[in-house]
Write a protein that holds these residues in place. Structure first.
Motif, mmCIF file in Angstrom:
data_model
loop_
_atom_site.group_PDB
_atom_site.id
_atom_site.type_symbol
_atom_site.label_atom_id
_atom_site.label_comp_id
_atom_site.label_asym_id
_atom_site.label_seq_id
_atom_site.Cartn_x
_atom_site.Cartn_y
_atom_site.Cartn_z
ATOM 1 N N GLU B 65 0.874 -1.138 -0.050
ATOM 2 C CA GLU B 65 0.150 -0.063 0.096
ATOM 3 C C GLU B 65 0.849 1.516 0.008
ATOM 4 O O GLU B 65 0.456 2.386 -0.494
ATOM 5 C CB GLU B 65 -0.945 0.032 1.186
ATOM 6 N N ASN B 66 1.896 1.115 0.740
ATOM 7 C CA ASN B 66 2.834 2.480 0.757
ATOM 8 C C ASN B 66 3.154 3.142 -0.669
ATOM 9 O O ASN B 66 3.215 4.128 -0.758
ATOM 10 C CB ASN B 66 4.192 2.247 1.266
ATOM 11 N N CYS B 67 3.277 2.057 -1.710
ATOM 12 C CA CYS B 67 3.711 2.635 -3.142
ATOM 13 C C CYS B 67 2.344 2.525 -3.821
ATOM 14 O O CYS B 67 2.034 3.629 -4.593
ATOM 15 C CB CYS B 67 4.413 1.822 -3.710
ATOM 16 N N MET B 69 -0.702 2.583 -3.241
ATOM 17 C CA MET B 69 -1.893 3.451 -2.307
ATOM 18 C C MET B 69 -3.108 2.357 -2.124
ATOM 19 O O MET B 69 -3.110 1.293 -2.565
ATOM 20 C CB MET B 69 -2.369 4.518 -3.402
ATOM 21 N N GLY B 74 -1.771 4.147 -7.471
ATOM 22 C CA GLY B 74 -0.296 4.437 -7.663
ATOM 23 C C GLY B 74 0.028 5.882 -7.649
ATOM 24 O O GLY B 74 -0.646 6.794 -6.856
#
Lengths: 207, 157
Positions: B65-67, B69, B74
């Motif tokens: 999720e950090n990258c 989203m 994205g």
């Protein structure tokens, strides 16, 4: 008994009316330590350090004429919080991209990897106008000192993902380079509330 | 489950608009409640059960999720959105190896996708099924022994 109730009601209403009218409109705080020089109060200001932007141009915030700043600290190969913060910076960008009073600055904390060319490519792929949103680098010590002055913690830590521990704060700086607010760039709700803070500063600064 | 069912049948009685107008006998068939039927059905089936692939969702939060989203959107051209990669997401074999090995540095963006060597085959199965159910145009469900084979077949450089 009825009279007492009546009296409380009247005094409560007049208290609310009086205090509501008597106060000045609420202003944003000045963050950081105050210094007294004679009878003048000196507020904490962000230092004017010479930086290099994504087009190899020298960049100093003192040359910004009459603008407020939204700043963050990141690095392009960051696998942890940076993409999320950048997503929120994009929200701010979309909201203020046509407002010439606002500029955005992203400082890289990984000067070894994030060359001018890397920053340029990053900005291009993010799809933003670099007149509005600068991606800057500089001497490592200067940037780390600058982060400290912006109240953003940045630590080089071999155990952290990709070697850096840093906070995802987005900082609001007024025309006189004083820090007036911040939000957590990892939290969309905090950024939504930040819109109001920025609007308030714009209103105060450009009356 | 019983709690949910009783909730479903209680629901029309608690309608705040016309609280006294319902008759118990004609309740489920009256024209007034008909538009509510899909909602009632939803509550009695999916609404009461936990989301499918809930472990996959947790794994997504932790690893992806950090990258990519929370909504899989994205970030610009730097990080691809998941719904435009439907081809890969529909093909579990490709997806398993993509997650396991990541992607090398992309020369156009300078970004790379990190490898995920710590996911075991059960976690990988849950993650792939979650991704498929959420983003694939033609989702295929996988089971652990299949994923174990797929993982063994991934070429690591």
């Amino acid at each position: 008994m009825k009279n007492i109730l009546r009296f409380t009601e009247i005094s409560l209403i007049s208290f609310l009316v009086l205090t509501g009218c008597g106060n000045e409109p609420h202003r944003l705080p000045y963050l950081g330590n105050l210094e007294m020089k004679g009878s003048d109060t000196l507020y904490h200001t962000v230092p004017d350090i010479t930086l290099t932007d994504q087009d190899s141009q020298t960049y100093r915030i003192s040359t910004l004429d009459n603008k407020i700043i939204l700043a963050d600290f990141f690095f392009t190969s960051c696998p942890s919080i940076c993409p999320k913060v950048k997503k929120q910076m994009l929200r701010l960008y979309e909201r203020y991209k046509d407002d010439d009073r606002v500029v955005m600055i992203s400082h890289t904390i990984d000067q070894r990897h994030d060359s001018v060319a890397v920053l340029n490519r990053y900005a291009h792929n993010l799809g933003v106008d670099t007149d509005k949103w600068k991606f800057v680098t500089g001497e490592k010590d200067s940037i780390f000192y600058l982060a400290d002055q912006y109240f953003v913690s940045v630590i080089e830590d071999p155990l952290a993902p990709a070697g850096f521990d840093h906070s995802g704060r987005i900082i609001l700086v007024d025309k006189a380079r004083r820090v007036r607010g911040f939000c957590e760039g990892t939290d969309p709700e905090s950024v939504t509330a930040f819109f109001d803070t920025i609007d308030k500063l714009l209103k105060d600064e450009y009356q | 489950m019983r709690v949910c069912v009783s909730f479903v049948f209680d629901f029309p009685f608690k309608n705040p608009i016309e609280p006294n107008n319902f008759k118990t006998n004609s309740l489920m068939f009256s024209t007034r409640t008909l538009p509510l039927l899909p909602f009632i059905l939803f509550l009695s089936t999916g609404g009461c059960q936990p989301e499918p692939y809930s472990q996959g969702e947790v794994l997504y939060k932790y690893h992806c999720e950090n990258c990519h989203m929370e909504d899989g959107s994205g970030l610009g051209k730097l990080i691809p959105p998941l719904d435009s990669s439907r081809l890969t997401l529909s093909d579990p074999v490709k997806l398993v190896c993509l997650i396991r090995n990541g992607l090398p540095v992309n020369k156009l963006t300078g970004q790379q996708m990190p490898a995920n060597l710590k996911l075991n085959e059960v976690e990988m199965t849950n993650l792939v099924n979650f991704l498929g159910s959420k983003y694939a145009s033609n989702p295929q469900t996988v089971i652990v022994p299949e994923v174990k084979k797929m993982l063994a077949g991934c070429q690591t450089d």
